[in-house]
Design a protein around this motif. Structure first.
Motif, PDB file in Angstrom:
ATOM      1  N   THR A  56       0.831  -1.220   0.000  1.00  0.00           N
ATOM      2  CA  THR A  56       0.000   0.000   0.000  1.00  0.00           C
ATOM      3  C   THR A  56       0.855   1.255   0.000  1.00  0.00           C
ATOM      4  OG1 THR A  56      -0.098  -0.036   2.420  1.00  0.00           O
ATOM      5  CG2 THR A  56      -1.858  -1.182   1.217  1.00  0.00           C
ATOM      6  N   GLU A  57       2.190   1.099   0.093  1.00  0.00           N
ATOM      7  CA  GLU A  57       3.077   2.261   0.145  1.00  0.00           C
ATOM      8  C   GLU A  57       3.377   2.739  -1.266  1.00  0.00           C
ATOM      9  OE1 GLU A  57       7.430   3.592   1.984  1.00  0.00           O
ATOM     10  OE2 GLU A  57       6.882   1.469   1.826  1.00  0.00           O
ATOM     11  N   LEU A  58       3.162   4.032  -1.505  1.00  0.00           N
ATOM     12  CA  LEU A  58       3.392   4.625  -2.815  1.00  0.00           C
ATOM     13  C   LEU A  58       4.349   5.800  -2.667  1.00  0.00           C
ATOM     14  CD1 LEU A  58       2.687   4.826  -5.872  1.00  0.00           C
ATOM     15  CD2 LEU A  58       0.816   6.370  -5.216  1.00  0.00           C
TER      16      LEU A  58
ATOM     17  N   PRO B  12      -1.878  12.867 -10.067  1.00  0.00           N
ATOM     18  CA  PRO B  12      -2.292  12.860  -8.655  1.00  0.00           C
ATOM     19  C   PRO B  12      -2.216  11.450  -8.070  1.00  0.00           C
ATOM     20  CG  PRO B  12      -3.795  14.175  -9.970  1.00  0.00           C
ATOM     21  CD  PRO B  12      -2.880  13.494 -10.938  1.00  0.00           C
ATOM     22  N   GLU B  13      -1.970  11.382  -6.751  1.00  0.00           N
ATOM     23  CA  GLU B  13      -1.737  10.101  -6.101  1.00  0.00           C
ATOM     24  C   GLU B  13      -2.884   9.119  -6.317  1.00  0.00           C
ATOM     25  OE1 GLU B  13      -1.138   8.252  -1.606  1.00  0.00           O
ATOM     26  OE2 GLU B  13      -0.508  10.321  -2.020  1.00  0.00           O
ATOM     27  N   GLN B  14      -4.133   9.600  -6.210  1.00  0.00           N
ATOM     28  CA  GLN B  14      -5.261   8.681  -6.360  1.00  0.00           C
ATOM     29  C   GLN B  14      -5.325   8.119  -7.781  1.00  0.00           C
ATOM     30  OE1 GLN B  14      -5.442  11.885  -5.709  1.00  0.00           O
ATOM     31  NE2 GLN B  14      -7.036  12.953  -6.888  1.00  0.00           N
ATOM     32  N   ASP B  15      -4.923   8.928  -8.776  1.00  0.00           N
ATOM     33  CA  ASP B  15      -4.903   8.436 -10.159  1.00  0.00           C
ATOM     34  C   ASP B  15      -3.778   7.430 -10.361  1.00  0.00           C
ATOM     35  OD1 ASP B  15      -7.089   9.915 -11.158  1.00  0.00           O
ATOM     36  OD2 ASP B  15      -5.844  11.704 -11.314  1.00  0.00           O
ATOM     37  N   VAL B  16      -2.633   7.670  -9.694  1.00  0.00           N
ATOM     38  CA  VAL B  16      -1.525   6.719  -9.809  1.00  0.00           C
ATOM     39  C   VAL B  16      -1.914   5.378  -9.205  1.00  0.00           C
ATOM     40  CG1 VAL B  16       0.845   6.226  -9.135  1.00  0.00           C
ATOM     41  CG2 VAL B  16       0.218   8.541  -9.842  1.00  0.00           C
ATOM     42  N   ARG B  17      -2.629   5.402  -8.079  1.00  0.00           N
ATOM     43  CA  ARG B  17      -3.043   4.143  -7.442  1.00  0.00           C
ATOM     44  C   ARG B  17      -3.988   3.355  -8.355  1.00  0.00           C
ATOM     45  NH1 ARG B  17      -1.547   3.281  -2.333  1.00  0.00           N
ATOM     46  NH2 ARG B  17      -0.699   5.019  -1.115  1.00  0.00           N
ATOM     47  N   LYS B  18      -4.930   4.044  -8.979  1.00  0.00           N
ATOM     48  CA  LYS B  18      -5.845   3.357  -9.894  1.00  0.00           C
ATOM     49  C   LYS B  18      -5.090   2.797 -11.098  1.00  0.00           C
ATOM     50  CE  LYS B  18      -9.870   6.196  -8.699  1.00  0.00           C
ATOM     51  NZ  LYS B  18     -10.835   7.213  -9.184  1.00  0.00           N
ATOM     52  N   LEU B  19      -4.124   3.589 -11.583  1.00  0.00           N
ATOM     53  CA  LEU B  19      -3.332   3.131 -12.725  1.00  0.00           C
ATOM     54  C   LEU B  19      -2.523   1.894 -12.361  1.00  0.00           C
ATOM     55  CD1 LEU B  19      -2.079   3.436 -15.554  1.00  0.00           C
ATOM     56  CD2 LEU B  19      -0.458   5.080 -14.570  1.00  0.00           C
ATOM     57  N   THR B  20      -1.904   1.887 -11.171  1.00  0.00           N
ATOM     58  CA  THR B  20      -1.099   0.723 -10.768  1.00  0.00           C
ATOM     59  C   THR B  20      -1.967  -0.520 -10.581  1.00  0.00           C
ATOM     60  OG1 THR B  20      -1.211   1.470  -8.457  1.00  0.00           O
ATOM     61  CG2 THR B  20       0.738   2.109  -9.738  1.00  0.00           C
ATOM     62  N   GLU B  21      -3.204  -0.338 -10.123  1.00  0.00           N
ATOM     63  CA  GLU B  21      -4.122  -1.483 -10.027  1.00  0.00           C
ATOM     64  C   GLU B  21      -4.321  -2.112 -11.403  1.00  0.00           C
ATOM     65  OE1 GLU B  21      -5.535  -2.995  -7.553  1.00  0.00           O
ATOM     66  OE2 GLU B  21      -4.917  -1.677  -5.910  1.00  0.00           O
ATOM     67  N   TRP B  22      -4.515  -1.246 -12.392  1.00  0.00           N
ATOM     68  CA  TRP B  22      -4.721  -1.733 -13.762  1.00  0.00           C
ATOM     69  C   TRP B  22      -3.446  -2.390 -14.293  1.00  0.00           C
ATOM     70  CZ3 TRP B  22      -2.503   0.132 -18.447  1.00  0.00           C
ATOM     71  CH2 TRP B  22      -3.071  -0.396 -19.604  1.00  0.00           C
TER      72      TRP B  22
ATOM     73  N   GLN C 127      -4.013  13.459 -18.727  1.00  0.00           N
ATOM     74  CA  GLN C 127      -3.231  13.408 -19.955  1.00  0.00           C
ATOM     75  C   GLN C 127      -2.271  14.582 -20.079  1.00  0.00           C
ATOM     76  OE1 GLN C 127      -5.021  11.959 -23.793  1.00  0.00           O
ATOM     77  NE2 GLN C 127      -4.868  14.119 -24.325  1.00  0.00           N
ATOM     78  N   GLY C 128      -2.659  15.735 -19.555  1.00  0.00           N
ATOM     79  CA  GLY C 128      -1.782  16.894 -19.639  1.00  0.00           C
ATOM     80  C   GLY C 128      -0.512  16.740 -18.831  1.00  0.00           C
ATOM     81  N   VAL C 129      -0.517  15.841 -17.843  1.00  0.00           N
ATOM     82  CA  VAL C 129       0.649  15.617 -16.985  1.00  0.00           C
ATOM     83  C   VAL C 129       1.448  14.408 -17.453  1.00  0.00           C
ATOM     84  CG1 VAL C 129       1.418  15.120 -14.629  1.00  0.00           C
ATOM     85  CG2 VAL C 129      -0.533  16.639 -15.020  1.00  0.00           C
ATOM     86  N   THR C 130       0.740  13.343 -17.789  1.00  0.00           N
ATOM     87  CA  THR C 130       1.392  12.087 -18.186  1.00  0.00           C
ATOM     88  C   THR C 130       0.665  11.490 -19.381  1.00  0.00           C
ATOM     89  OG1 THR C 130       2.211  11.574 -15.971  1.00  0.00           O
ATOM     90  CG2 THR C 130       1.927   9.733 -17.481  1.00  0.00           C
ATOM     91  N   ALA C 131       1.434  11.181 -20.424  1.00  0.00           N
ATOM     92  CA  ALA C 131       0.851  10.543 -21.610  1.00  0.00           C
ATOM     93  C   ALA C 131       1.488   9.197 -21.917  1.00  0.00           C
ATOM     94  CB  ALA C 131       0.979  11.466 -22.823  1.00  0.00           C
TER      95      ALA C 131
ATOM     96  N   VAL D 287      -3.558   6.769 -23.030  1.00  0.00           N
ATOM     97  CA  VAL D 287      -5.011   6.919 -23.071  1.00  0.00           C
ATOM     98  C   VAL D 287      -5.655   5.886 -23.996  1.00  0.00           C
ATOM     99  CG1 VAL D 287      -5.041   8.583 -24.976  1.00  0.00           C
ATOM    100  CG2 VAL D 287      -6.855   8.644 -23.250  1.00  0.00           C
ATOM    101  N   VAL D 288      -4.907   5.375 -24.971  1.00  0.00           N
ATOM    102  CA  VAL D 288      -5.453   4.372 -25.889  1.00  0.00           C
ATOM    103  C   VAL D 288      -5.694   3.058 -25.153  1.00  0.00           C
ATOM    104  CG1 VAL D 288      -4.993   3.011 -27.964  1.00  0.00           C
ATOM    105  CG2 VAL D 288      -4.392   5.439 -27.902  1.00  0.00           C
ATOM    106  N   SER D 289      -4.742   2.648 -24.299  1.00  0.00           N
ATOM    107  CA  SER D 289      -4.872   1.393 -23.556  1.00  0.00           C
ATOM    108  C   SER D 289      -5.644   1.562 -22.263  1.00  0.00           C
ATOM    109  CB  SER D 289      -3.479   0.830 -23.238  1.00  0.00           C
ATOM    110  OG  SER D 289      -2.727   0.647 -24.399  1.00  0.00           O
ATOM    111  N   TYR D 290      -5.571   2.760 -21.703  1.00  0.00           N
ATOM    112  CA  TYR D 290      -6.167   3.016 -20.388  1.00  0.00           C
ATOM    113  C   TYR D 290      -6.955   4.330 -20.470  1.00  0.00           C
ATOM    114  CZ  TYR D 290      -6.357   3.840 -15.297  1.00  0.00           C
ATOM    115  OH  TYR D 290      -6.769   4.071 -14.005  1.00  0.00           O
ATOM    116  N   PRO D 291      -8.224   4.290 -20.927  1.00  0.00           N
ATOM    117  CA  PRO D 291      -9.006   5.515 -21.157  1.00  0.00           C
ATOM    118  C   PRO D 291      -9.072   6.478 -19.976  1.00  0.00           C
ATOM    119  CG  PRO D 291     -10.116   3.631 -22.129  1.00  0.00           C
ATOM    120  CD  PRO D 291      -8.964   3.082 -21.353  1.00  0.00           C
TER     121      PRO D 291
END
Length: 712
Positions: free
Chosen positions: A359-361, A369-379, A405-409, A395-399
């Protein structure tokens, strides 16, 4: 009809290789290869040769007996086209004669000799000067700049562009030399639809295409060609060009053009595009010089790209070794990674970096943002079958990535453990690209009321803002991430083993001992697998001898060769330094050695291997090896009926794709039979997401397999 209903792919289906006509500045004579009787022609034959009745006359009536006999010798060579001689027409005009062979016909092309601007001695000097300038170029950009200047100096066209094809099919102008009063196309992009696929294939086959005057009226073949298959003009220098392309050039304000192909490892890398505002013809000597310089340029491009890839691999390997050393100094691997997050982020160029364990990030740099990174890592963890995952369009693989998208693509991820939920993620920011197009790419064609499809008419600079992309992860960076993952896991395993035995061992000998044990176990597994495969092979051989059926015996021998291919791959995996990937070139070399052993040592001198060090994932090497086995079996069986004959095998890599070529000099494709081997090979090619092309090798067959290096 609206713009949305226009099928622009129709351009890709235009049969431009069989126009049935030529450019009228020259003459084409189509003579039977055996009798040298002229059966068809195009152009102003009557006026130039002062012959009213010229059909069904000997070729010697046009060229003279000596030149006609030299022309006939072209059919005995492997050249696609040969310069024959310069002759005098009845009106005292000088004509250049070239020839090539298509099927049963000798194609003779005759053009007015263009007065040479330079003597042969000066042309040789120009080649030396241009080659020296190319040699001295330090970067790819500098190399292309020099090439544009040298080609313009050589050809005297108003504008010369070095045009490169991009991964998405579009093209970009990398360098340009032009008249001072002309606007620039430098760094402009051209839509992929500007050069359809069948035209690109012709650029590979015919390295130079010249249009002295775009306003010409095509001269049809006379009498019209009658037969089930039209006359193939792919190798003709006089071939009439697509009306769509001619209108395209007119829309650009071009009066004459020439295109010289830049072909690297059999793949169309780009073009030298030459444009002139008024009609302009160039001599045969200049054309030959252009082909020579273009071949030199292709070699220079290959050298620089390979050197750059090698330097990148060295840099990444050095950074990786430093990082592993840093992480191995003190505490546990988990603690060291947590304490050196910034150092890990510098391992591969990125904008942000994240480490998830349980659970450590931990985050550093520019990240979502941290909550978006956690959701992304789950995927990402859910995609556990991929230990290394990369994309420059997340965004193509992970809508859901559209929210940040403006921060990380783009992301490159290394999964260390699914059970521990341990993941390393490198982020790359969106690169908002302002792409300059030569005209609006979304209006690449226009359909006017009551008219057929026509090319776009505007080439004014048009800008497009492209979102959702990051800088592309290179193959070397992806390889480095996979190698780093393996070293981390091995390091962690070894550290744990050393800690468990710390009280019993005072040196690091335990690590070497464990590695020896590991090699022993691997060798034991390999030994048992090899024994099992040998038993199956021996059983098949016994069954073949027992049956006494020759056809059954041949089928069994083919099956044994397939088993041998799998056995060889298994041995190479367990002796290799890489886990998960292997050197496909070295594997195919060993495979061919085994095949020669089974076919007979008399085949050894007939094998010619040109195998590059292409690193492939294990699950792609297996079908590739079986494809090679099937193709060699087919050459043995169908091309030479079991007798030894030349086999040439080439393996290269370009832009994340492999290219395998198996060529023979046998009897060609004589059977359309769909046997087990053919069905299996079709399945294997599909498994590689590739495509298989069969080409005439004049004589024999040239089979080309193209497939992506990585899974798609």
């Amino acid at each position: 009809m609206t713009d949305l209903t226009i099928d622009i792919s129709g351009c890709d289906r235009e049969p431009i290789h069989i126009p049935g006509s030529i450019q009228p500045h020259g003459i084409m004579l189509v003579a039977e290869k055996t009798t040298l009787i002229v059966r068809h022609g195009a152009g102003d034959v009557e006026r130039v040769f002062q012959l009213e009745q010229w059909i069904d006359r000997p070729l010697a009536d046009f060229l003279g007996e000596e030149v006609a006999q030299r022309t006939a010798l072209v059919s005995e060579t492997a050249q696609k086209r040969a310069f024959i001689d310069t002759i005098s027409a009845p009106g005292a005009a000088l004509l250049d004669v070239t020839a090539h062979v298509i099927d049963d016909y000798l194609i003779v092309e005759i053009e007015p000799k263009v007065a040479a601007v330079r003597s042969s001695t000066k042309l040789l000097g120009r080649i030396e000067i241009a080659s020296s300038a190319l040699d001295q170029a330090t970067t790819l950009k500098n190399l292309c700049d020099v090439a544009a200047v040298q080609f313009r100096e050589l050809t005297r066209y108003d504008r010369v562009m070095v045009y490169r094809f991009l991964d998405n099919g579009a093209g970009a102008v990398l360098a340009e030399a032009r008249r001072d009063d002309q606007h620039s196309f430098l760094n402009h992009h051209f839509p992929g639809s500007d050069i359809p696929q069948q035209a690109r294939a012709l650029y590979i086959r015919n390295l130079l295409r010249v249009i002295p005057d775009v306003n010409y009226e095509a001269a049809p073949l006379r009498p019209p060609w009658i037969g089930p298959v039209a006359l193939d003009m792919s190798d003709s220098i006089l071939r009439s060009v697509s009306p769509i392309h001619l209108q395209y050039l007119k829309n650009m304000g071009v009066g004459a053009s020439a295109s010289v192909s830049i072909v690297k490892d059999g793949i169309l890398w780009g073009l030298i595009a030459c444009h002139n505002e008024t009609p302009l013809a160039i001599s045969y000597d200049i054309r030959a010089t252009c082909r020579t310089l273009a071949s030199n340029l292709a070699r220079q491009i290959k050298t620089r790209e390979e050197a750059e890839a090698y330097r990148e691999r060295l840099r990444l390997r050095g950074s990786q070794d430093d990082t592993i050393t840093l992480l191995s100094r003190h505490g546990s691997l988990e603690e060291e990674i947590a304490n050196h997050v910034e150092d890990l982020s510098r391992l591969i160029p990125c904008d942000g970096f994240a480490v998830l364990r349980g659970t450590e990030l931990l985050l550093t740099g520019t990240c979502p943002p941290e909550q978006d990174v956690r959701k992304l890592t789950e995927w990402l963890i859910a995609k556990s079958v991929e230990s290394v995952f990369s994309t420059n369009r997340l965004v193509v693989s992970y809508p859901p990535a559209e929210d940040f998208q403006g921060v990380t693509a783009g992301v490159l991820t290394v999964l260390l453990s699914v059970e521990e939920r341990w993941l390393l993620v490198w982020f790359r920011a969106e690169e908002v690209q302002i792409v300059k197009w030569a005209g609006n790419p979304h209006k690449a064609v226009e359909l006017k009321p009551g008219e057929t499809l026509t090319p776009r008419s505007s080439f004014e600079a048009w800008q497009e803002t492209v979102h959702g992309h990051s800088r592309r992860w290179t193959l070397a960076e992806i390889e480095a991430a996979g190698r780093f993952r393996q070293e981390l896991l091995e390091f962690r395993q070894n550290r744990r083993l050393r800690e468990l035995n710390r009280q019993l061992i005072e040196t690091i000998a335990e690590k070497d001992l464990l590695l020896e044990q590991k090699q022993f176990l691997v060798g034991e597994v390999n030994h048992r697998v090899q024994n099992s495969l040998q038993i199956v092979s021996s059983f098949l051989s016994f069954q073949a001898r027992e049956s006494g059926d020759v056809a059954f015996g041949n089928a069994v021998e083919e099956a044994r060769r397939r088993i041998s291919a799998v056995s060889l791959l298994h041995r190479s995996l367990y002796r290799g330094d890489e886990i998960g990937v292997t050197n496909a070139g070295r594997y195919i070399e060993d495979l061919c050695g085994n095949l020669i052993g089974s076919m007979g040592n008399e085949w050894k001198e007939h094998f010619a291997l040109h195998l590059g060090p292409v690193m492939l994932p294990i699950d792609r090497v297996i079908p590739l090896g079986l494809v090679v086995t099937e193709l060699v079996i087919n050459v043995n069986k169908y091309a030479y009926s079991g007798e030894p004959g030349p086999i040439e095998i080439t393996l290269t890599e370009n832009q994340a794709r492999l290219r395998l070529v198996v060529a023979d000099k046998g009897r060609g494709r004589t059977s359309a039979r769909q046997g087990f081997g053919t069905r299996m090979m079709t399945a294997l090619v599909g498994q590689l997401s590739g495509h298989l092309d069969f080409e005439d090798n004049a004589p024999g067959v040239r089979v080309v397999l193209s497939a992506p290096i990585m899974h798609q």
